[in-house]
Design a protein around this motif. Sequence first.
Motif, mmCIF file in Angstrom:
data_model
loop_
_atom_site.group_PDB
_atom_site.id
_atom_site.type_symbol
_atom_site.label_atom_id
_atom_site.label_comp_id
_atom_site.label_asym_id
_atom_site.label_seq_id
_atom_site.Cartn_x
_atom_site.Cartn_y
_atom_site.Cartn_z
ATOM 1 N N TYR A 90 37.451 9.101 -4.036
ATOM 2 C CA TYR A 90 38.522 10.114 -4.016
ATOM 3 C C TYR A 90 38.370 11.028 -2.807
ATOM 4 N N LEU A 91 37.129 11.494 -2.595
ATOM 5 C CA LEU A 91 36.857 12.366 -1.451
ATOM 6 C C LEU A 91 36.960 11.593 -0.142
ATOM 7 N N LEU A 92 36.435 10.369 -0.162
ATOM 8 C CA LEU A 92 36.376 9.574 1.069
ATOM 9 C C LEU A 92 37.777 9.247 1.595
ATOM 10 N N ASP A 93 38.623 8.690 0.730
ATOM 11 C CA ASP A 93 39.964 8.312 1.182
ATOM 12 C C ASP A 93 40.781 9.541 1.603
ATOM 13 N N LYS A 94 40.578 10.655 0.908
ATOM 14 C CA LYS A 94 41.305 11.864 1.296
ATOM 15 C C LYS A 94 40.825 12.362 2.657
ATOM 16 N N TRP A 95 39.528 12.253 2.900
ATOM 17 C CA TRP A 95 38.973 12.680 4.185
ATOM 18 C C TRP A 95 39.525 11.801 5.322
ATOM 19 N N VAL A 96 39.540 10.491 5.095
ATOM 20 C CA VAL A 96 40.049 9.561 6.116
ATOM 21 C C VAL A 96 41.534 9.844 6.383
ATOM 22 N N LEU A 97 42.303 9.971 5.311
ATOM 23 C CA LEU A 97 43.741 10.238 5.462
ATOM 24 C C LEU A 97 43.998 11.536 6.225
ATOM 25 N N THR A 98 43.264 12.586 5.868
ATOM 26 C CA THR A 98 43.470 13.883 6.510
ATOM 27 C C THR A 98 43.084 13.822 7.987
ATOM 28 N N THR A 99 41.937 13.209 8.262
ATOM 29 C CA THR A 99 41.475 13.082 9.654
ATOM 30 C C THR A 99 42.473 12.272 10.474
ATOM 31 N N ALA A 100 42.893 11.136 9.932
ATOM 32 C CA ALA A 100 43.783 10.237 10.679
ATOM 33 C C ALA A 100 45.180 10.838 10.829
ATOM 34 N N ALA A 101 45.676 11.492 9.780
ATOM 35 C CA ALA A 101 47.022 12.076 9.865
ATOM 36 C C ALA A 101 47.052 13.222 10.864
ATOM 37 N N THR A 102 45.959 13.990 10.946
ATOM 38 C CA THR A 102 45.860 15.054 11.947
ATOM 39 C C THR A 102 45.935 14.450 13.349
ATOM 40 N N GLN A 103 45.211 13.351 13.540
ATOM 41 C CA GLN A 103 45.199 12.659 14.830
ATOM 42 C C GLN A 103 46.582 12.104 15.192
ATOM 43 N N ILE A 104 47.216 11.445 14.232
ATOM 44 C CA ILE A 104 48.526 10.827 14.474
ATOM 45 C C ILE A 104 49.567 11.908 14.774
ATOM 46 N N HIS A 105 49.489 13.020 14.049
ATOM 47 C CA HIS A 105 50.426 14.116 14.286
ATOM 48 C C HIS A 105 50.318 14.598 15.727
ATOM 49 N N LYS A 106 49.087 14.668 16.227
ATOM 50 C CA LYS A 106 48.866 15.068 17.619
ATOM 51 C C LYS A 106 49.519 14.052 18.565
ATOM 52 N N TRP A 107 49.324 12.767 18.304
ATOM 53 C CA TRP A 107 49.925 11.736 19.155
ATOM 54 C C TRP A 107 51.449 11.785 19.097
ATOM 55 N N HIS A 108 51.990 12.055 17.923
ATOM 56 C CA HIS A 108 53.447 12.184 17.809
ATOM 57 C C HIS A 108 53.951 13.274 18.741
ATOM 58 N N HIS A 109 53.217 14.376 18.793
ATOM 59 C CA HIS A 109 53.655 15.487 19.627
ATOM 60 C C HIS A 109 53.388 15.270 21.103
ATOM 61 N N MET A 110 52.573 14.279 21.433
ATOM 62 C CA MET A 110 52.394 13.893 22.836
ATOM 63 C C MET A 110 53.524 12.970 23.278
#
Length: 294
Positions: A90-110
């Motif tokens: 539960y913690l692991l998948d949420k951590w991966v999702l949060t980390t990756a979504a933060t990264q993707i959001h940054k790329w979207h804005h680039m």
Amino acid sequence: HQKNLGRGSFTLFETALANDIQARKEIEQDLRRALHNQQELSVNYQPQFNIQTSELTGVEALVRWKNQRTDQWVSPADFIPIAEQSGLIYLLDKWVLTTAATQIHKWHHMGFGHIVLASNLSTVHFRGDTLTTMINDVIKTTSINPASLELEITEGLFLEEQSHATDQLDLLRSQGIRVAVDDFGTGYSNLGYLNNLPVDSLKIDRSFIDNFDKNNYYRSIVNFIIELGNNLGLDIIAEGIETQNQLDALVDLKCSHGQGYFLARPQPAEVIEKLLIDTVSPMEPPAFAEDPIA
Ligand code: C2E
Ligand code: MG
Ligand code: MG
Ligand code: MG
């Protein structure tokens, strides 16, 4: 030559079992620590392509763990099952999702606004009632567009607690979140569930791609999955493309998407970012950018 399974052998077996239990316990403790200090875990991203146009369409987030105590990389194949059994998933998948979504959001804005984030989600999440809350938390804290999120789930989901799982999938998909069936073809081939179309794409398991350009049996299966997907309006992603021959054959069979070492390996965010800048034309930031009116 071993005739008698005497006392010695039994003790040996017991010892092996005890060692195995001990090893799993250690992985669980180490993983718990890693999730707490958050310095041992990272995410690599493997590009996914539209193989008909060669366009980069998305990235799959894959968790990476270097155990601090042993100073060794541990394969997800070795620690995901332990995370599932211990509840740490539960913690692991949420951590991966949060980390990756933060990264993707940054790329979207680039300017790379069309890139979809594919993230693996254990079927364990569907047993409880916290999944949709967890996903909505991630969407809120990272501001990722739900339509840019694809959750990869294995076929096993459609065996257990079918209606409960389908309800949760429907809820997620009603928000625009996409669902992919990972390792498609390796489960129990209960194709009945596809009739209700609770998913958006099928990922053909690597084991079929491995030999399909040489072996007629595998080629038939791959061809069948692609036709099924194309007829149902699903995206088909071939996993584990390792050769030019495999890629060419998949393009001929009208497979829409592909992923694999031949196209691109899973890489840290910095490397993927360079790849995007060098090879993908930036577009206008997406419409869901922060509202500039002040
Ligand atoms: P998967 O989701 O099917 O991911 C594909 C696996 O194949 C990845 O292994 C990837 O590195 C590898 N791969 C990609 N292209 C090729 C290729 O061309 N050839 C070969 N031989 N391998 C290729 P990885 O990263 O070791 O992950 C293994 C599995 O662990 C994943 O299989 C997924 O089921 C699970 N996993 C990984 N990250 C997560 C996560 O954050 N959450 C959950 N729940 N599961 C995860
Ligand atoms: Mg996957
Ligand atoms: Mg897979
Ligand atoms: Mg897998």
